[in-house]
Enzyme design. Structure first.
Site, PDB file in Angstrom:
ATOM      1  CD  GLN A  46      -2.729   0.939   2.636  1.00 41.20           C
ATOM      2  OE1 GLN A  46      -3.318  -0.124   2.810  1.00 41.20           O
ATOM      3  NE2 GLN A  46      -2.822   1.959   3.467  1.00 41.20           N
ATOM      4  CG  HIS A  61       1.772   7.714  14.354  1.00 36.91           C
ATOM      5  ND1 HIS A  61       1.516   8.535  13.285  1.00 36.91           N
ATOM      6  CD2 HIS A  61       1.231   8.326  15.439  1.00 36.91           C
ATOM      7  CE1 HIS A  61       0.843   9.599  13.698  1.00 36.91           C
ATOM      8  NE2 HIS A  61       0.658   9.499  15.002  1.00 36.91           N
ATOM      9  CE  LYS A  71       4.510   3.737   9.398  1.00 37.29           C
ATOM     10  NZ  LYS A  71       4.239   4.851  10.329  1.00 37.29           N
ATOM     11  CE1 TYR A 131       2.586   5.539   5.942  1.00 37.62           C
ATOM     12  CE2 TYR A 131       2.466   7.869   5.389  1.00 37.62           C
ATOM     13  CZ  TYR A 131       1.969   6.764   6.066  1.00 37.62           C
ATOM     14  OH  TYR A 131       0.849   6.889   6.850  1.00 37.62           O
ATOM     15  CG  ASP A 169      -0.196  12.176  16.739  1.00 37.73           C
ATOM     16  OD1 ASP A 169      -0.747  11.063  16.788  1.00 37.73           O
ATOM     17  OD2 ASP A 169       0.367  12.595  15.711  1.00 37.73           O
TER      18      ASP A 169
END
Length: 182
Positions: A46, A61, A71, A131, A169
């Protein structure tokens, strides 16, 4: 493509070979065979893209096992400070981080493997970040660390009054309480 090892094992910067002429430029952003020759064997499934304005900090994260995500991060427009924190408890660099400026101009990419928390700050007026991930988003596996944790002392290269962080966050735990399974 040049793979540059950072001070933290398995966290690498990808420097493309850029071919420029009067028309513009061309480079390979991803080549599975070349990545595999350098021990990077993730199967990306993805692509995600974000757009943010100056001062935005996204992160830190991660997703825990079995939905951990690797990533491959790059910038299409603008400039960011990309940060990865080592959460692998058996690693000699546990709790340390690497920060790298990624920009549309330098075309560098950061390969963030499993066991790292990831985030970035936007240093330019705006930035578009792309990403690749090798696992889909899984809400119950989502974890994070506060961007301003004093134990990590990350310099996001922004003035305090510039910083913009999501409500989600802002309530993340500190490093000592992130409860990662790595």
């Amino acid at each position: 493509m040049n793979i540059e090892q950072t001070p933290i094992k398995d966290l690498v910067v990808i420097n493309p070979v850029v071919f420029e002429d009067s028309r513009g430029y061309f480079f390979e952003a991803y080549n599975q065979a070349k990545f595999e020759q350098n021990g990077i064997t993730y199967q990306f499934i993805q692509d995600n893209q974000s757009f943010s304005k100056r001062g935005v900090i996204r992160g830190l994260h991660l997703q825990d096992k079995p939905f951990a995500q690797a990533k491959l991060v790059r910038v299409l427009q603008g400039e960011i400070l990309d940060v990865a924190v080592d959460l692998r408890k058996n690693s000699p660099t546990y709790g340390q981080y690497v920060s790298v400026v990624l920009s549309a101009e330098n075309k560098k990419q950061l390969m963030v493997p499993y066991g790292f928390a990831h985030g970035f700050s936007v240093l330019s007026e705006t930035a578009s970040v792309l990403y690749k991930v090798d696992q889909v988003y899984h809400k119950d596996s989502e974890r994070g660390i506060r961007y301003d944790d004093p134990a990590l002392a990350i310099d996001w290269q922004l003035l305090p009054e510039e910083i913009i962080v999501s409500d989600k966050d802002l309530v993340l735990p500190d490093f000592a309480n992130c409860n990662s399974e790595f």
